[in-house]
Scaffold this motif. Structure first.
Motif, PDB file in Angstrom:
ATOM      1  N   ASN A   1       0.667  -1.404  -0.169  1.00  0.00           N
ATOM      2  CA  ASN A   1       0.226  -0.167   0.000  1.00  0.00           C
ATOM      3  C   ASN A   1       0.832   1.088  -0.468  1.00  0.00           C
ATOM      4  OD1 ASN A   1      -2.466  -1.821   0.215  1.00  0.00           O
ATOM      5  ND2 ASN A   1      -2.624  -0.616   2.119  1.00  0.00           N
ATOM      6  N   ILE A   2       2.068   1.416   0.677  1.00  0.00           N
ATOM      7  CA  ILE A   2       3.021   2.367   0.696  1.00  0.00           C
ATOM      8  C   ILE A   2       3.835   2.454  -0.434  1.00  0.00           C
ATOM      9  CG2 ILE A   2       5.076   3.403   1.268  1.00  0.00           C
ATOM     10  CD1 ILE A   2       4.600   2.143   4.438  1.00  0.00           C
ATOM     11  N   GLY A   3       4.007   1.126  -1.314  1.00  0.00           N
ATOM     12  CA  GLY A   3       4.597   1.394  -2.488  1.00  0.00           C
ATOM     13  C   GLY A   3       2.686   2.589  -3.456  1.00  0.00           C
ATOM     14  N   ASN A   4       1.866   1.625  -3.256  1.00  0.00           N
ATOM     15  CA  ASN A   4       0.840   1.859  -4.218  1.00  0.00           C
ATOM     16  C   ASN A   4       1.138   3.992  -3.865  1.00  0.00           C
ATOM     17  OD1 ASN A   4      -0.039  -0.181  -5.555  1.00  0.00           O
ATOM     18  ND2 ASN A   4      -1.360  -0.758  -3.676  1.00  0.00           N
ATOM     19  N   ALA A   5       1.151   4.183  -3.089  1.00  0.00           N
ATOM     20  CA  ALA A   5       0.477   5.740  -2.508  1.00  0.00           C
ATOM     21  C   ALA A   5       2.151   6.739  -3.087  1.00  0.00           C
ATOM     22  CB  ALA A   5       0.723   5.876  -0.793  1.00  0.00           C
ATOM     23  N   HIS A   6       3.019   6.045  -3.086  1.00  0.00           N
ATOM     24  CA  HIS A   6       4.025   6.263  -4.161  1.00  0.00           C
ATOM     25  C   HIS A   6       3.938   6.904  -5.618  1.00  0.00           C
ATOM     26  CE1 HIS A   6       7.130   7.835  -0.571  1.00  0.00           C
ATOM     27  NE2 HIS A   6       6.852   6.484   0.105  1.00  0.00           N
ATOM     28  N   TYR A   7       3.896   5.196  -5.467  1.00  0.00           N
ATOM     29  CA  TYR A   7       3.056   5.518  -7.414  1.00  0.00           C
ATOM     30  C   TYR A   7       2.257   6.337  -7.951  1.00  0.00           C
ATOM     31  CZ  TYR A   7       1.688   3.336 -11.915  1.00  0.00           C
ATOM     32  OH  TYR A   7       1.817   3.292 -13.062  1.00  0.00           O
ATOM     33  N   LYS A   8       1.126   6.611  -7.058  1.00  0.00           N
ATOM     34  CA  LYS A   8       0.020   7.583  -7.493  1.00  0.00           C
ATOM     35  C   LYS A   8       0.693   8.948  -7.161  1.00  0.00           C
ATOM     36  CE  LYS A   8      -3.356   5.079  -7.989  1.00  0.00           C
ATOM     37  NZ  LYS A   8      -4.460   4.750  -9.490  1.00  0.00           N
ATOM     38  N   LEU A   9       1.972   9.312  -6.401  1.00  0.00           N
ATOM     39  CA  LEU A   9       2.814  10.351  -6.149  1.00  0.00           C
ATOM     40  C   LEU A   9       3.331  10.820  -7.583  1.00  0.00           C
ATOM     41  CD1 LEU A   9       2.636  10.789  -2.526  1.00  0.00           C
ATOM     42  CD2 LEU A   9       1.551  11.991  -3.897  1.00  0.00           C
ATOM     43  N   ASN A  10       4.069   9.808  -8.397  1.00  0.00           N
ATOM     44  CA  ASN A  10       4.748   9.837  -9.425  1.00  0.00           C
ATOM     45  C   ASN A  10       6.379   9.474  -8.690  1.00  0.00           C
ATOM     46  OD1 ASN A  10       3.587   9.856 -11.549  1.00  0.00           O
ATOM     47  ND2 ASN A  10       2.672  11.637 -10.790  1.00  0.00           N
ATOM     48  N   HIS A  11       6.874   9.043  -7.322  1.00  0.00           N
ATOM     49  CA  HIS A  11       7.729   9.023  -6.805  1.00  0.00           C
ATOM     50  C   HIS A  11       8.289   7.450  -7.184  1.00  0.00           C
ATOM     51  CE1 HIS A  11       5.434  10.947  -3.190  1.00  0.00           C
ATOM     52  NE2 HIS A  11       6.286  12.022  -4.368  1.00  0.00           N
ATOM     53  N   ILE A  12       9.003   7.665  -7.820  1.00  0.00           N
ATOM     54  CA  ILE A  12       9.962   6.366  -8.989  1.00  0.00           C
ATOM     55  C   ILE A  12      10.024   5.803  -7.531  1.00  0.00           C
ATOM     56  CG2 ILE A  12      10.681   5.914 -10.689  1.00  0.00           C
ATOM     57  CD1 ILE A  12      10.995   7.815 -12.119  1.00  0.00           C
ATOM     58  N   ALA A  13      11.428   5.692  -7.139  1.00  0.00           N
ATOM     59  CA  ALA A  13      12.613   4.962  -6.639  1.00  0.00           C
ATOM     60  C   ALA A  13      11.789   4.532  -4.951  1.00  0.00           C
ATOM     61  CB  ALA A  13      13.336   5.637  -5.564  1.00  0.00           C
TER      62      ALA A  13
END
Length: 252
Positions: A59-71
């Protein structure tokens, strides 16, 4: 006194679990409402409390992905995958996240005997191979006892052969167990967090530049010297990167 401490610790853990569950649910609700930054803050609060699970990392990965945080998105997807290596949702989402990376690195395929040995080794975990070795040792002992007390020539021949086979298989299983342990110990994956970083030929700023990497790229860490890590890419390239530009995956 000790009993009181244990009781307080028990109720404290229950309270923490309840709080984390509520925070996790709140974060999910915020995520579903497209409030990804707020959701991420609550997910990280749960994480900072000591909670570690594939679902939380996913879920943390999903949130970062939605915010375009690649790494960060790739990093947390990879951590989720470490805990649930066969999860299809994690594999699908990490594939999308990897499409955002800049570096296109080919993998050097393993061939021949080394590939066969690695494939067989990865069929089971270290514990699995160790338990298999114990089973074969026990079978060897039972068959040897049967051989010793048997009076029939045919039974003696059969138990002798099968006991020796069990002993050989126990040795083979033990070898695979240690090989699996070595593979797991040497597997030290990490993700590049710097937007762009220069990989050096030696662990110092004065050395020549070997190549350049960008955020989200996955590497293997081979060694650490002072503030530098020696890394290896899937195509075989090797170089040194500053500690601040990389983040280890197996640090839970």
């Amino acid at each position: 006194m000790k009993q009181l401490i244990y009781i307080l610790a028990f109720f404290g853990s229950i309270l923490t679990f309840a709080q984390n569950s509520q925070l996790f649910d709140d974060a999910n609700a915020l995520y579903n409402d497209a409030n990804y930054t707020e959701a991420l803050e609550k997910y990280k609060t749960v994480l900072n409390s000591g909670e570690h699970s594939a679902e939380l990392y996913f879920n943390i990965g999903n949130a970062h992905y939605k915010l375009n945080h690649i790494a960060p998105s790739i990093y947390y997807y990879e951590k989720a995958l470490l805990l649930k290596p066969n999860d299809k949702d994690i594999k699908n989402n990490i594939a999308f996240a990897r499409n955002m990376t800049v570096d296109a690195i080919d993998s050097v395929p393993e061939v021949g005997i080394s590939k066969l040995i690695k494939n067989v080794t990865n069929m089971m975990s270290f514990d699995g191979w160790a338990k298999t070795a114990i089973v074969f040792v026990m079978l060897f002992v039972m068959l040897f006892i049967a051989y010793y007390f048997s009076h029939s020539t045919s039974k003696k021949r059969l138990t002798f052969l099968t006991s020796n086979l069990s002993f050989v298989l126990a040795i083979v299983s033990l070898v695979f167990a240690f090989h699996k342990f070595k593979l797991v110990s040497n597997d030290q994956p990490a993700i590049i967090f710097a937007q762009e970083t220069k990989i050096k030929s030696e662990p110092n700023l004065r050395s020549t530049e070997s190549f350049v990497l960008h955020e989200g790229t996955k590497v293997q860490v081979l060694d650490t010297v002072s503030n530098w890590k020696k890394i290896k890419l899937s195509d075989g390239k090797v170089g040194w990167i500053a500690n601040d530009d990389i983040k280890m995956l197996k640090n839970f």
